[in-house]
Design an enzyme around this catalytic site. Structure first.
Site, mmCIF file in Angstrom:
data_model
loop_
_atom_site.group_PDB
_atom_site.id
_atom_site.type_symbol
_atom_site.label_atom_id
_atom_site.label_comp_id
_atom_site.label_asym_id
_atom_site.label_seq_id
_atom_site.Cartn_x
_atom_site.Cartn_y
_atom_site.Cartn_z
ATOM 1 N N ASP A 1 -7.173 -3.672 20.487
ATOM 2 C CA ASP A 1 -5.765 -3.575 20.852
ATOM 3 C C ASP A 1 -4.876 -3.651 19.597
ATOM 4 O O ASP A 1 -5.114 -4.471 18.708
ATOM 5 C CB ASP A 1 -5.459 -4.767 21.777
ATOM 6 C CG ASP A 1 -4.118 -4.676 22.453
ATOM 7 O OD1 ASP A 1 -3.912 -3.727 23.208
ATOM 8 O OD2 ASP A 1 -3.278 -5.580 22.242
ATOM 9 N N GLU B 1 -25.110 -5.568 12.502
ATOM 10 C CA GLU B 1 -26.230 -6.517 12.603
ATOM 11 C C GLU B 1 -26.935 -6.389 13.953
ATOM 12 O O GLU B 1 -28.021 -6.906 14.136
ATOM 13 C CB GLU B 1 -25.716 -7.961 12.513
ATOM 14 C CG GLU B 1 -25.232 -8.395 11.167
ATOM 15 C CD GLU B 1 -24.535 -9.760 11.270
ATOM 16 O OE1 GLU B 1 -24.745 -10.505 12.258
ATOM 17 O OE2 GLU B 1 -23.755 -10.065 10.358
HETATM 18 C C1 GLC Z 1 -1.537 -2.546 23.675
HETATM 19 C C2 GLC Z 1 -1.955 -2.544 25.132
HETATM 20 C C3 GLC Z 1 -0.760 -2.849 25.970
HETATM 21 C C4 GLC Z 1 -0.258 -4.224 25.595
HETATM 22 C C5 GLC Z 1 0.047 -4.318 24.112
HETATM 23 C C6 GLC Z 1 0.187 -5.739 23.683
HETATM 24 O O1 GLC Z 1 -0.657 -1.523 23.372
HETATM 25 O O2 GLC Z 1 -2.551 -1.325 25.448
HETATM 26 O O3 GLC Z 1 -1.022 -2.787 27.333
HETATM 27 O O4 GLC Z 1 0.916 -4.512 26.312
HETATM 28 O O5 GLC Z 1 -1.015 -3.790 23.351
HETATM 29 O O6 GLC Z 1 -1.058 -6.380 23.703
#
Ligand code: GLC
Length: 572
Positions: A225, A287
């Site tokens: 993310d 790993e």
């Molecule tokens: C990313 C995720 C989204 C979230 C953001 C904060 O863009 O896809 O859904 O709100 O990160 O974590």
């Protein structure tokens, strides 16, 4: 709070269909949004047991892997992207044992499992952040996050001018134990999502443990993310956005559609230092046996820059948001396909392709919007240029058929195989996206693409769960889109996806290449990939199909004529 290691490596069942080519170079990966996929216990919220029960339907669809959006312990202020324990399952989704069952079942079905890693920020409820709040300024605990003194005579102004992606200021001021106002902490997203300080080696060590926790359990990889945001420019300088506004997508947008608003030059996006983190993680993944992967969510512009995330010693894949943002327009599509193949192959990585996910307006609606719509704003009753649903579905089917014919790896978002549109008329009281609250309803946000799936048209909650409960209301018009109403029905969107995925595998399209065909109008995308000819007509005038057996058409065809908003695959 270190993640406890899980010692029995869970991947007893490994994959027999490997052919010596790494699986992720050609895989079709299906995104599951756990809140909305299937609800086993009837509380209206999807859960891990619900997913396990429905995995055979995904096997039938023909995907290679699932990516699970977060199911970790979380107060759910951002639907689980606010993590309070990286190594446990939130009770609303089940238990770690439920995860193990899900993963074992998936592996038995030949489906790999990718989990979501959220390293840019934790939840403010995470014990690490709670410890930081309780500790004095300048302490080791505070140094895990980004705390700074405010500006102004009494520190009453935020440390800089950065704005939250969800709207409003990116800083929140804390109150000291004695009740006096204290320092500010950075949150690029919601107030409840404080950013980690990734320059701190302690943070790096914790996340190596988190990676190992899930790898030891048998996870096949991580979707990472905000993989472009973890390092901030030294000194946290103010951000002056470019006058014209930035684009996440590169190519200029010739038609109304989706337009990005996150500028690439912001001092918190795409800083060079992030790459060191991924080189370190790659060593951890390497790993482990079984070709585990890292996939970057990096909203970076242009594609040649995104490719930096997938250099040979970094991640394996990066989402191709430039493709997602490209309007349904022949010339723009040809350009983004060329740019993608060129940019990713320059670093030896496959291109990925994606049209929908849990953050964007579903493509069955987005491709028929007739006015500009900024990414993340969502659509609702008052949005200008709302889509015609018939045109939207037709374009979505054609766009998906085009996407699934391309070499590389594709990402699907749950429900697109049913042709689900964005839900535009959610009652305000049911909305949960922080974007809606942080902008006082000015932006609808992303709830409209997160409505629980319809499985059985005649069942309560359309079979999402055993009761009529669903955390976001499902529109009555979804009954004919339910999976059971489409399963085995010739011409349904579900059968179109199944056919495309089967043919993609049989003709090894994922391993192929794009050889453009001349002699077509500008709004036609025509190419050969191996022994398949693909013609996507984004215009309105019909096109005469060349010779070759018709393998697939996104709409019923009359003879050899391909109407507008339709894609066909032919054998060469
Ligand atoms: C990313 C995720 C989204 C979230 C953001 C904060 O863009 O896809 O859904 O709100 O990160 O974590």
């Amino acid at each position: 709070m270190p993640c406890k290691r899980f010692h029995a490596v869970g991947n007893a069942v490994r994959f027999s269909f490997m052919t010596g080519t790494e699986w992720w170079r050609t895989a079709v990966i299906y995104q599951i949004y756990p809140r909305s996929f299937a609800d086993a216990n009837g509380d209206g919220m999807g859960d891990l047991a619900g997913i396990t029960g429905r995995l055979p339907a995904l096997r039938e669809l023909g995907i290679d892997a699932i990516w699970l959006s977060p199911f970790y312990t979380s107060p759910q202020h951002d639907a689980g992207y606010d993590v309070a324990d990286y190594c446990d399952v939130d009770p609303i989704f089940g238990t770690l044992a439920d995860f193990d069952t899900l993963q074992r079942t998936a592996h038995e079905l030949g489906i790999r499992v990718i989990v979501d890693l959220v390293p840019n920020h934790s939840s403010s409820a995470h014990p690490w952040f709670q410890a930081a709040l309780a500790a004095p300024e300048g302490s080791a605990e505070r140094a895990h996050y980004i705390f700074r003194d405010g500006q102004g005579e009494n520190g009453e102004l935020p440390p800089n001018n950065w704005e939250s992606v969800f709207g409003g200021n990116a800083w929140t001021r804390v109150t000291n134990a004695d009740g006096t106002p204290g320092q500010w902490y950075l949150h690029l997203f919601d107030t409840t999502q404080p950013d980690f300080d990734w320059d701190n080696p302690w943070v790096r060590a914790q996340f190596r443990d988190v990676l190992r926790f899930w790898l030891d359990r048998g996870a096949d990889g991580f979707r990472v993310d905000v993989a472009h945001g973890m390092i901030k420019a030294a000194g946290l300088p103010d951000y002056t956005p470019p006058v014209e506004g930035g684009s996440m997508g590169g190519a200029s947008v010739p038609e109304p559609g989706i337009v990005a608003e996150w500028a690439e030059t912001a001092p918190y996006w795409a800083q060079g230092g992030v790459h060191e983190i991924y080189r370190d993680w790659r060593l951890v993944l390497d790993e482990y046996p079984g070709q585990r992967i890292l996939a970057a969510e990096a909203w970076v512009d242009p594609l040649s820059r995104v490719a930096e995330w997938v250099r040979p010693d970094e991640m394996h894949q990066a989402f191709n948001f430039a493709y997602l943002e490209t309007p349904w327009h022949g010339a723009a599509l040809r350009r983004v396909i060329d740019d993608s193949v060129e940019a990713f192959s320059a670093v030896g990585a496959p291109s990925t392709w994606v049209l929908s996910n849990h953050d964007v307006v579903r493509h069955a609606s987005r491709l028929a919007l007739t006015a500009e719509n900024l990414q993340g704003h969502g659509i609702g009753p008052k949005t200008a240029g709302l889509p015609d649903t018939v045109i939207g579905l037709k374009r979505a089917r054609a766009a998906s058929a085009l996407m699934l014919s391309l070499p590389g790896s594709g990402y699907l978002y749950q429900g697109e195989e049913l042709g689900l549109p964005e839900v535009v008329d959610l009652p305000d009281a049911s909305r949960e996206d922080p974007t809606w609250f942080r902008t006082n309803g000015e932006r609808y946000g992303r709830d409209g693409c997160r409505v629980p799936l319809p499985w059985e048209g005649a069942a309560p909650s359309f079979g999402f769960g055993p009761t009529s409960s669903s955390w976001l209301p499902q529109p009555a018009e979804w009954a004919p889109l339910a999976r059971d109403a489409q399963d085995g029905v010739a011409g349904s969107t579900l059968e179109l996806y199944k056919l495309a995925l089967r043919l993609r595998r049989e003709h090894a399209l994922g391993l192929g290449s794009v050889e453009w065909l001349g002699g077509f109008a500008d709004d036609v995308v025509a190419f050969r990939n191996g022994d398949v000819t693909v013609i996507a007509n984004t215009g309105t005038a019909s096109v005469e199909l060349p010779g070759g057996e018709l393998l697939l058409a996104s709409e019923p065809l009359a003879g050899r004529t391909l109407p507008g908003d339709t894609t066909a695959w032919l054998s060469t």
